[in-house]
Design a protein around this motif. Sequence first.
Motif, PDB file in Angstrom:
ATOM      1  N   VAL A 199       0.856  -1.176   0.000  1.00 15.17           N
ATOM      2  CA  VAL A 199       0.000   0.000   0.000  1.00 15.17           C
ATOM      3  C   VAL A 199       0.900   1.235   0.000  1.00 15.17           C
ATOM      4  O   VAL A 199       1.628   1.480   0.962  1.00 15.17           O
ATOM      5  CB  VAL A 199      -0.935   0.020   1.226  1.00 15.17           C
ATOM      6  N   GLU A 200       0.875   1.993  -1.077  1.00 14.89           N
ATOM      7  CA  GLU A 200       1.713   3.187  -1.177  1.00 14.89           C
ATOM      8  C   GLU A 200       1.227   4.268  -0.211  1.00 14.89           C
ATOM      9  O   GLU A 200       0.021   4.474  -0.057  1.00 14.89           O
ATOM     10  CB  GLU A 200       1.673   3.750  -2.601  1.00 14.89           C
ATOM     11  N   PRO A 201       2.142   4.986   0.427  1.00 11.41           N
ATOM     12  CA  PRO A 201       1.728   6.133   1.247  1.00 11.41           C
ATOM     13  C   PRO A 201       1.096   7.208   0.361  1.00 11.41           C
ATOM     14  O   PRO A 201       1.460   7.357  -0.805  1.00 11.41           O
ATOM     15  CB  PRO A 201       3.048   6.612   1.865  1.00 11.41           C
ATOM     16  N   GLU A 202       0.186   7.964   0.916  1.00  9.98           N
ATOM     17  CA  GLU A 202      -0.559   8.932   0.125  1.00  9.98           C
ATOM     18  C   GLU A 202       0.339   9.984  -0.525  1.00  9.98           C
ATOM     19  O   GLU A 202       0.034  10.483  -1.610  1.00  9.98           O
ATOM     20  CB  GLU A 202      -1.639   9.609   0.983  1.00  9.98           C
ATOM     21  N   TYR A 203       1.448  10.310   0.112  1.00  8.52           N
ATOM     22  CA  TYR A 203       2.321  11.329  -0.479  1.00  8.52           C
ATOM     23  C   TYR A 203       2.933  10.850  -1.792  1.00  8.52           C
ATOM     24  O   TYR A 203       3.441  11.663  -2.581  1.00  8.52           O
ATOM     25  CB  TYR A 203       3.410  11.758   0.505  1.00  8.52           C
ATOM     26  N   ALA A 204       2.906   9.557  -2.052  1.00  8.24           N
ATOM     27  CA  ALA A 204       3.467   9.015  -3.288  1.00  8.24           C
ATOM     28  C   ALA A 204       2.407   8.781  -4.361  1.00  8.24           C
ATOM     29  O   ALA A 204       2.738   8.308  -5.448  1.00  8.24           O
ATOM     30  CB  ALA A 204       4.199   7.703  -2.996  1.00  8.24           C
ATOM     31  N   TRP A 205       1.152   9.088  -4.075  1.00  2.80           N
ATOM     32  CA  TRP A 205       0.107   8.894  -5.077  1.00  2.80           C
ATOM     33  C   TRP A 205       0.319   9.840  -6.252  1.00  2.80           C
ATOM     34  O   TRP A 205       0.831  10.957  -6.100  1.00  2.80           O
ATOM     35  CB  TRP A 205      -1.275   9.126  -4.458  1.00  2.80           C
ATOM     36  N   GLY A 206      -0.095   9.393  -7.425  1.00  3.97           N
ATOM     37  CA  GLY A 206       0.082  10.180  -8.634  1.00  3.97           C
ATOM     38  C   GLY A 206      -0.975  11.264  -8.794  1.00  3.97           C
ATOM     39  O   GLY A 206      -2.009  11.268  -8.110  1.00  3.97           O
ATOM     40  N   THR A 207      -0.713  12.172  -9.739  1.00  2.66           N
ATOM     41  CA  THR A 207      -1.619  13.281 -10.011  1.00  2.66           C
ATOM     42  C   THR A 207      -1.974  13.295 -11.489  1.00  2.66           C
ATOM     43  O   THR A 207      -1.092  13.236 -12.355  1.00  2.66           O
ATOM     44  CB  THR A 207      -0.977  14.627  -9.638  1.00  2.66           C
ATOM     45  N   LEU A 208      -3.259  13.378 -11.769  1.00  2.00           N
ATOM     46  CA  LEU A 208      -3.764  13.455 -13.134  1.00  2.00           C
ATOM     47  C   LEU A 208      -4.178  14.887 -13.430  1.00  2.00           C
ATOM     48  O   LEU A 208      -4.975  15.482 -12.686  1.00  2.00           O
ATOM     49  CB  LEU A 208      -4.956  12.509 -13.311  1.00  2.00           C
ATOM     50  N   HIS A 209      -3.647  15.446 -14.513  1.00  3.41           N
ATOM     51  CA  HIS A 209      -3.957  16.815 -14.923  1.00  3.41           C
ATOM     52  C   HIS A 209      -4.747  16.769 -16.230  1.00  3.41           C
ATOM     53  O   HIS A 209      -4.248  16.248 -17.236  1.00  3.41           O
ATOM     54  CB  HIS A 209      -2.668  17.621 -15.140  1.00  3.41           C
ATOM     55  N   THR A 210      -5.975  17.296 -16.232  1.00  2.00           N
ATOM     56  CA  THR A 210      -6.803  17.358 -17.436  1.00  2.00           C
ATOM     57  C   THR A 210      -7.463  18.729 -17.518  1.00  2.00           C
ATOM     58  O   THR A 210      -7.298  19.575 -16.626  1.00  2.00           O
ATOM     59  CB  THR A 210      -7.893  16.268 -17.432  1.00  2.00           C
ATOM     60  N   LYS A 211      -8.251  18.945 -18.565  1.00  2.09           N
ATOM     61  CA  LYS A 211      -8.952  20.222 -18.733  1.00  2.09           C
ATOM     62  C   LYS A 211      -9.936  20.476 -17.594  1.00  2.09           C
ATOM     63  O   LYS A 211     -10.333  21.628 -17.346  1.00  2.09           O
ATOM     64  CB  LYS A 211      -9.689  20.244 -20.074  1.00  2.09           C
TER      65      LYS A 211
END
Length: 343
Positions: A270-282
């Motif tokens: 289980v990855e720590p939340e600080y390592a979660w990815g970010t999705l950038h869209t319109k």
Amino acid sequence: MKLGLVGYGLGGRVFHAPFIEAAEGVELVGVVARSPDKIAELARDLPGVAVFPSLSDMIAAGGIDMVTITTPPETHKPLVLEAIAAGLHVVCDKPFAPNLADSLEMVAAAKAKGVLLNVFHNRRWDTDFQTLRTVIDDGHLGKVQRAYNRMDLNEPDTVATGPGGGLLRDLGSHVLDQMLLLFGPAVAVDAQMNYVDLPEGRTDASFAVHIQHASGTQSYSSASKINFCEGREFRIYGDKGTYVANGTDVQTRRIFDGDHPKDDPGGWAVEPEYAWGTLHTKDGTVTIPSVRSNISDLYTAFAAAARSGDIGPVPPVGALHTMRVLDAAREAAETGHTVDITD
């Protein structure tokens, strides 16, 4: 399926044995190790598991259905061929072999004998990679135009040497395989490699590889062990959005911390939340929760495929193409020219 592990160095002890023990349908029944310190580690880590001085001795003892070869790369070919000749299914650690020609010989031998041969590309089961794969499969990025895959480690003392050594063959086997799995076969390769002089000889310890994929995606993979920094990043640009993630290699970290996947199946990786990815869209920016993944699934799937006659979780066709790209990358770095591999 009863499995014998050939080698109990860092790879066998950390990246194989814990996940073999946690896999379904697999029992670890023997380990090949010779040095007194490794035999002592085995008595502590795997009490009751038989220890053999060689693969030949383990085969002669009988009672195994498959083996994992996790020894130095230059020894893979003779050991894999010996196991295949004995009618055993084989998981071969990466790098598959020092070159494509040796890989082709092993694949042909397995086909002729009718046994299953797969390659241990375990980073297909990395949590950050599995999360990225989900983001792409769900269509959030649209058509991927460019992909960046970076893995920097401040570990100059762990650079592999020898005929099959070097960082490109080692860590490069992983990061290039990830890009080829996501975006399809390569048609052209450019590369840069940086070398260090070690007591054992000169070897590459940093690389950057650009792959032109047949799908139209351009991928850029890099890694280093000599630049005094640590970092793991995916940066993926599509025509509908961009995804950025900085994973933590949570499974390896937990193993080094003394945890075991068989003892924590529900909370493993289980990855720590600080390592979660970010999705950038319109529509704005969204944090993407990390999916769960477990390298044990590679062994569970391999054992199931060995029983059913399926191709397995990492079939040779993909591993062979990865080997071809690795060969092309080395050629491109040495010549300074793009290497075409469309034939």
